[in-house]
Design an enzyme around this catalytic site. Structure first.
Site, mmCIF file in Angstrom:
data_model
loop_
_atom_site.group_PDB
_atom_site.id
_atom_site.type_symbol
_atom_site.label_atom_id
_atom_site.label_comp_id
_atom_site.label_asym_id
_atom_site.label_seq_id
_atom_site.Cartn_x
_atom_site.Cartn_y
_atom_site.Cartn_z
ATOM 1 C CB CYS A 185 -27.435 -11.387 60.910
ATOM 2 S SG CYS A 185 -29.108 -11.174 61.566
ATOM 3 C CG ASP A 205 -45.473 5.095 56.526
ATOM 4 O OD1 ASP A 205 -45.703 4.977 55.317
ATOM 5 O OD2 ASP A 205 -46.334 5.404 57.371
ATOM 6 C CG ASP A 212 -36.350 -10.636 76.284
ATOM 7 O OD1 ASP A 212 -36.024 -11.533 75.476
ATOM 8 O OD2 ASP A 212 -36.587 -10.826 77.484
ATOM 9 N N GLY A 244 -36.212 -2.095 68.019
ATOM 10 C CA GLY A 244 -35.985 -1.893 66.592
ATOM 11 C C GLY A 244 -34.855 -2.748 66.064
ATOM 12 C CG HIS A 245 -32.855 -5.040 62.672
ATOM 13 N ND1 HIS A 245 -32.308 -6.125 63.319
ATOM 14 C CD2 HIS A 245 -32.267 -4.992 61.454
ATOM 15 C CE1 HIS A 245 -31.438 -6.724 62.521
ATOM 16 N NE2 HIS A 245 -31.392 -6.045 61.379
#
Length: 732
Positions: free
Chosen positions: A397, A447, A429, A520-521
């Site tokens: 992270c 994908d 959140d 998302g990330h």
């Protein structure tokens, strides 16, 4: 911990693919600037070399011999290539404004966009006349003239050329060489042609034009261009089927409107260092620039000679070193082609005509163009290391994009309102929450892949289309999406710019199908990558599956194949820019409308053609449906250039695994030798839909698809009863 990686600390943006920029790009490929992200913005993928353009008009040179492939050159230079048109500058925010994409941020900017003939002062010229620049539009019009004349050789065809300088005269002579049966009218406001050349040159070219039968209209000031004629102030009116405009150069209005200092005609004023006189972090070269202390005529020779000084001063400016001065020569040797493999040399008061001059010029021009053909393979690691110790980046992270950077990007993105999104990006959140519609099935897919092009905005669109195609292939409607993005290392502002461009591409496609991005990330990494998880809904009776094929049906493929080999070739500098441009155009074509049309014509089974290739995905359908297929190889649509790259032996790294499906194919020796055959195993990115539908509906369905923009859609085979479990696909 991850390995040491050079971060992006500055953006150098080149606007335009002129001669100076082409040379600078080649040199930047040989000697990159550490920590600098290089971007080229151009509205054409192939830039013409002005020295050979008249010979191309005459038919002496091919298109490829006279054009520099900017996409290939940009890849060699390690540059992002944004295929778009600049329409303005925001000098407060240091941004280039483009016609079809978000603004592009820069720390250093260079402009080399050439010029266009001035047309505003003549009524109808902007509507009916064809300017000699931009060259792509001129060549498109000239090729239409060639086609029309060749199709009606006995008919009369009149061409008007406005402008009697060297450009207009050379154009008239080379047009005559290509099409000797056309009538050419040359209009010029002065009493003599070529006012910037000596008396001998003027008289000699006047005589040659008369000998070739060119109708000269001297001392004629054109006041209007109508649909079928040129009208002069004297009252002269000449019927013309096409009018070409080759007058004094002008600059686009957005240059002066941006606030950068210009001369009285709107060209960027620059110092001897090629820097803007008002904005030292902006450089300009070629026709768009005027050297304040050394004004010169607009000529390609100056643009060519500014290439190396531009490269050196960009390096020096970014490194904080003193810049060098460039002082152009006062006189140049002009070589004017006469359309018969001869040329006139003009130098001050001296002039002469000879075939030796043409062959000498031909040799010089070919040598120049070879510089952009012979691009060496340079390992990235050998040239991009800076002298300073690079940073070490954390994993886990610790590799996430910072929250402030992320929030800045999200604040700039458009939002899609949907009352069924309970928790989304509007109130972030730990996870998104959506309200499920009643009596619907949930379709979920994901994908992810690294970028295949150096444009995060376009890559974001392609990856989103690719992911959504799974939803469309199931007969479903997309509902929401999540993304996971890996952004190349850099300082915060550079990471923010890349992420913004990428997500703008994602949200552009999602908006088109009213699908909100709900979360998302993001992480930092060594290369740009994007993953998209989409969900959609479909009623059970509308659900398509791969196992719905029925004997007697036919197969329709909505897009051409070949992206795998083309982009493998692009990585090796072996693909032409126009091939890649067409492949990208295909990948940006959404399958949403195709799915709706296929549904209207009774489709019972469908899949999208992606990484496993046409055969791999067809085999999944055949196995699931317990049928066989007869595939017509000649009907399979192929992207431009894919045959050529396959012929060179260039394949995707995934293709050898896809070839395992060959054991299920029945084909003869001749079919196996076809250059189309290996493309059946070529992995596709954002490929088309492969559908099985009733034979009686197929022709109407195909017409509907082609009318909707899927122009390469084809009926490629038929479904048969299964007779041999080991040979389920017969390729004819």
């Amino acid at each position: 911990m991850q390995q040491a990686i050079e971060p992006i600390v500055a953006d150098l943006v080149l606007v335009g693919g002129g001669h100076s920029h082409a040379i600078a790009l080649k040199m930047l490929g040989m000697k990159p600037i550490p920590g600098v992200r290089l971007t080229l913005i151009s509205d054409t993928s192939h830039t013409p070399y002005s020295g050979m353009l008249p010979g191309h008009v005459a038919g002496f040179y091919s298109y490829d011999e006279t054009h520099i492939d900017l996409g290939r050159l940009a890849r060699f230079a390690g540059a992002q290539f944004y295929r778009d048109r600049a329409i303005g500058l925001n000098l407060t925010q240091n941004q280039v404004l483009c016609a079809n994409r978000p603004p592009v941020a820069f720390d250093y900017l260079s402009i080399d966009i050439g010029s266009t003939p001035a047309m505003d002062s003549v009524l109808g010229a902007d509507r009916y006349a064809i300017p000699a620049k931009p060259v792509p539009l001129f060549l498109e019009a000239w090729n239409r003239v060639i086609k029309e004349v060749q199709e009606s050789p006995e008919g009369s065809f009149r061409v008007g050329i406005v402008g009697g300088g060297a450009g207009g005269v050379e154009l008239a002579l080379n047009m005559h060489q290509r099409l000797k049966n056309i009538e050419i009218h040359l209009f010029h406001r002065d009493r003599e042609l070529l006012p910037n050349h000596n008396q001998w040159v003027r008289k000699r070219l006047f005589k040659i034009l008369q000998q070739r039968g060119v109708c000269l209209h001297l001392s004629e000031n054109v006041k209007e261009v109508a649909r079928d004629r040129v009208i002069c102030e004297s009252g002269l009116s000449v019927k013309c089927d096409r009018v070409f405009w080759v007058t004094q150069a002008s600059a686009p209005s957005w240059i002066e409107a941006s606030g950068i200092q210009t001369d009285s005609r709107g060209f960027i004023l620059i110092k001897e260092t090629l820097q803007s006189t008002s904005h030292p972090h902006i450089f300009a070269s070629g026709d768009i620039a005027t050297l304040q202390q050394h004004p010169r005529p607009k000529a390609g020779v100056f643009a060519v000679r500014q290439g190396k000084p531009l490269f050196e001063n960009l390096h020096r400016a970014i490194a904080g070193k003193p810049l060098k001065s460039y002082i152009p020569q006062k006189r140049i040797l002009a070589l004017i082609g006469t359309g018969d493999r001869r040329a006139i040399a003009s130098w001050g008061n001296w002039g002469w005509q000879s075939s030796l001059f043409w062959h000498w010029k031909d040799r010089i021009d070919r040598k120049f163009m070879r510089r952009f053909e012979d691009l060496p393979q340079i390992p990235a690691s050998s040239t991009t290391k800076s002298q300073e110790k690079p940073l070490i980046y954390c994993a886990g992270c610790g590799s996430k994009v910072g929250s402030t950077t992320l929030q800045n990007v999200l604040n700039r993105l458009p939002k899609i309102e949907n009352s069924n999104i309970i928790i989304g990006l509007d109130q972030p959140d730990d996870a998104a929450v959506i309200q499920l519609p009643p009596h619907q099935l949930l379709v979920h897919t994901i994908d992810s892949f690294s970028t295949l092009i150096d444009d995060p905005f376009v890559f974001g669109q392609i990856a989103t289309h690719h992911s959504l195609s799974d939803i469309f292939a199931m007969g479903a409607t997309p509902y929401s999406a999540l993304v996971t993005a890996t952004i190349p290392h850099g300082i915060e502002t550079k990471i923010e710019e890349t992420l913004y461009q990428l997500l703008c591409g994602v949200t552009k496609v999602l908006q088109q199908c009213q699908t909100p991005l709900v979360g998302g990330h993001t992480t930092e990494g060594s290369e740009l990558a994007l993953g998209i998880a989409c969900n959609g809904f479909v009623s059970r009776d509308k659900l398509w599956q791969k196992n719905g094929m029925k004997s007697g049906q036919v197969l329709i493929l909505t897009k051409a194949i070949g992206t795998g080999t083309l982009f493998a070739a692009d990585m090796r500098y072996q693909a032409k820019g126009r091939w890649i441009e067409k492949a990208i155009e295909s990948m940006l074509l959404s399958n949403q409308t195709a799915a709706k049309i296929l549904s209207e014509y009774g489709t019972t089974a469908c899949t999208d053609v992606t990484g496993f290739g046409l055969i791999g995905h067809l085999l999944e359908m055949v196995r699931g449906s317990d049928v066989a297929v007869e595939l017509n190889l000649e009907k399979v649509p192929i992207l431009n250039g894919a045959i050529e790259t396959i012929q060179k032996g260039i394949i995707s790294s995934l293709q050898p695994q896809n070839l395992h499906a060959e054991s299920f194919i029945d084909r003869d020796f001749k079919t196996a030798l076809s250059l189309k055959y290996p493309l059946l195993f070529d992995p596709q990115t954002s490929g088309g839909l492969l559908a099985s539908l009733p034979r009686e509906q197929a022709d109407h369905c195909l017409i509907a698809l082609q009318n909707a923009g899927y122009q390469q859609a084809e009926i490629i085979g038929r479904v048969m009863p299964m007779t041999d479990e080991k040979k389920r696909i017969q390729v004819l």
